[in-house]
Write an enzyme that holds these catalytic residues in place. Structure first.
Site, PDB file in Angstrom:
ATOM      1  N   ILE A  20      -8.709  17.663 -16.405  1.00 51.32           N
ATOM      2  CA  ILE A  20      -9.610  17.800 -14.932  1.00 51.32           C
ATOM      3  C   ILE A  20      -8.547  18.290 -13.874  1.00 51.32           C
ATOM      4  O   ILE A  20      -9.018  18.642 -13.051  1.00 51.32           O
ATOM      5  CB  ILE A  20     -10.339  16.330 -14.898  1.00 51.32           C
ATOM      6  CG1 ILE A  20     -11.294  15.947 -15.924  1.00 51.32           C
ATOM      7  CG2 ILE A  20     -10.740  16.029 -13.451  1.00 51.32           C
ATOM      8  CD1 ILE A  20     -11.801  14.603 -15.654  1.00 51.32           C
ATOM      9  N   ASP A  72       6.079  10.602 -12.524  1.00 54.76           N
ATOM     10  CA  ASP A  72       5.549   9.461 -13.170  1.00 54.76           C
ATOM     11  C   ASP A  72       4.993   8.505 -12.573  1.00 54.76           C
ATOM     12  O   ASP A  72       5.751   7.839 -11.408  1.00 54.76           O
ATOM     13  CB  ASP A  72       6.890   8.887 -13.743  1.00 54.76           C
ATOM     14  CG  ASP A  72       6.688   7.693 -14.794  1.00 54.76           C
ATOM     15  OD1 ASP A  72       5.360   7.292 -14.826  1.00 54.76           O
ATOM     16  OD2 ASP A  72       7.389   7.213 -15.461  1.00 54.76           O
ATOM     17  N   TYR A 182      -8.844  -0.123 -20.154  1.00 57.34           N
ATOM     18  CA  TYR A 182      -9.278   1.302 -19.647  1.00 57.34           C
ATOM     19  C   TYR A 182     -10.443   0.740 -18.483  1.00 57.34           C
ATOM     20  O   TYR A 182     -10.556   1.237 -17.498  1.00 57.34           O
ATOM     21  CB  TYR A 182      -9.695   2.215 -20.410  1.00 57.34           C
ATOM     22  CG  TYR A 182      -9.989   3.466 -19.991  1.00 57.34           C
ATOM     23  CD1 TYR A 182      -9.101   4.429 -19.683  1.00 57.34           C
ATOM     24  CD2 TYR A 182     -11.342   3.934 -19.706  1.00 57.34           C
ATOM     25  CE1 TYR A 182      -9.297   5.737 -19.189  1.00 57.34           C
ATOM     26  CE2 TYR A 182     -11.583   5.089 -19.150  1.00 57.34           C
ATOM     27  CZ  TYR A 182     -10.591   5.985 -18.898  1.00 57.34           C
ATOM     28  OH  TYR A 182     -11.088   7.314 -18.507  1.00 57.34           O
ATOM     29  N   LYS A 186     -10.376   1.238 -14.647  1.00 59.90           N
ATOM     30  CA  LYS A 186     -11.381   2.139 -13.809  1.00 59.90           C
ATOM     31  C   LYS A 186     -12.089   1.736 -12.748  1.00 59.90           C
ATOM     32  O   LYS A 186     -12.498   1.955 -11.778  1.00 59.90           O
ATOM     33  CB  LYS A 186     -11.942   2.977 -14.743  1.00 59.90           C
ATOM     34  CG  LYS A 186     -11.129   4.192 -15.544  1.00 59.90           C
ATOM     35  CD  LYS A 186     -10.264   5.058 -14.664  1.00 59.90           C
ATOM     36  CE  LYS A 186      -9.855   6.022 -15.606  1.00 59.90           C
ATOM     37  NZ  LYS A 186      -9.066   7.039 -14.576  1.00 59.90           N
ATOM     38  N   VAL A 215     -15.891  13.873 -21.156  1.00 60.98           N
ATOM     39  CA  VAL A 215     -15.348  15.169 -20.803  1.00 60.98           C
ATOM     40  C   VAL A 215     -14.552  15.812 -22.078  1.00 60.98           C
ATOM     41  O   VAL A 215     -13.799  14.868 -22.643  1.00 60.98           O
ATOM     42  CB  VAL A 215     -14.716  15.080 -19.473  1.00 60.98           C
ATOM     43  CG1 VAL A 215     -13.936  16.323 -18.993  1.00 60.98           C
ATOM     44  CG2 VAL A 215     -15.517  14.661 -18.249  1.00 60.98           C
TER      45      VAL A 215
END
Length: 280
Positions: A20, A72, A182, A186, A215
């Site tokens: 992306i 990083d 995760y 998010k 995706v």
């Protein structure tokens, strides 16, 4: 293809080495940008992205000005150094899209190690916050784009000092088994986006989030086995029953960054083939 930007200014993209992030950089170029700052830990990937952008800009008759910065995002020092480098190289940052992220399918909470939890949060949530706040620091010192680019005739009502787009996930709103860290990170990105949108609206900085579905990118599909499982399971549960393309996420991110979205801030745009609609 992205529509032409009212202001083809300076775009900064984190996670620009692939997926992306790379697609977003290309979408900004299609929108008219020739000045881009690309950040990632993967220097080889950054070099490839830079080469693609330079070719696209040159073939359109433009002169590319592209900086690459090893970064990083889990390290405050690395982030501060990269953004300082961008500030030294470019007159301003008009658009910042934060795409850097990882996903580790490490099991449900009881099976998830503290190290895996911390790693995902240090990149997906804390890392994005580190990047976003550096972008805001720079944007707050800038003139409105209507003043910086008078020849572009930006309406004073639609003018901005900068715009930020944070890449979150549909999993911030609905859950998938075996990825609590995760999903949590998010969801944190959504809360951060809303808070920053309110805190910096008076500075004429807009902050929005994009929520991709599944995706077809290197992060989501690290190997054929994972891709096959995704295609047979969550992809089939989405109304469109297909993977999203990175370019489809990128074009929405560029729109949200642009003056065409001048009344949009604190929003979360689902780009997921209808998955969120099916869950609500």
């Amino acid at each position: 293809m992205a529509r032409k930007l009212d202001v083809p200014g300076v775009a900064l993209i984190t996670g620009a080495a692939s997926g992306i992030g790379r697609a977003t950089a290309l979408s900004f170029v299609q929108g008219g940008c020739t000045k881009l700052a690309l950040l990632d830990l993967n220097e080889a990937g950054l070099a490839t992205t830079k080469e693609l952008l330079e070719k696209a800009i040159s073939s359109a008759g433009g002169t590319p000005e592209i900086g690459t910065y090893k970064c990083d995002v889990s390290s405050p020092e690395s982030v501060a150094s990269a953004y300082a480098g961008v500030k030294a190289s470019f007159p301003r940052i008009d658009y910042a899209v934060h795409c850097a992220g990882i996903i580790v399918f490490a099991g449900a909470s009881v099976d998830l190690s503290v190290d895996d939890f911390d790693r995902q949060n240090s990149i997906n949530y804390r890392g994005l916050w580190l990047c976003s706040r550096e972008a805001i620091k720079i944007m707050r010192t800038q003139a409105l784009d209507s003043e910086a680019y008078p020849d572009n005739h930006i309406s004073p009502v639609r003018a901005q000092r900068g715009a930020i787009v944070n890449i979150s996930s549909g999993l911030a709103v609905y859950a998938q088994p075996n990825c609590p860290a995760y999903c949590g990170a998010k969801a944190g990105v959504l809360a951060l986006t809303r808070c920053d949108a309110l805190d910096y609206v008076a500075d004429r900085i807009r902050v929005n989030a994009v929520l991709p579905g599944i995706v077809d990118s290197p992060m989501t599909n690290p190997n054929p086995e994972v891709r096959a499982w995704l295609e047979a399971n969550p992809v089939q549960h989405s109304p469109m029953k297909r993977f999203g393309e990175p370019e489809e996420i990128a074009d929405v991110a560029v729109f949200l960054a642009s003056n065409k979205a001048s009344l949009v801030t604190g929003a979360s745009w689902s780009v997921d083939g209808g998955s969120l609609a099916g869950y609500t």
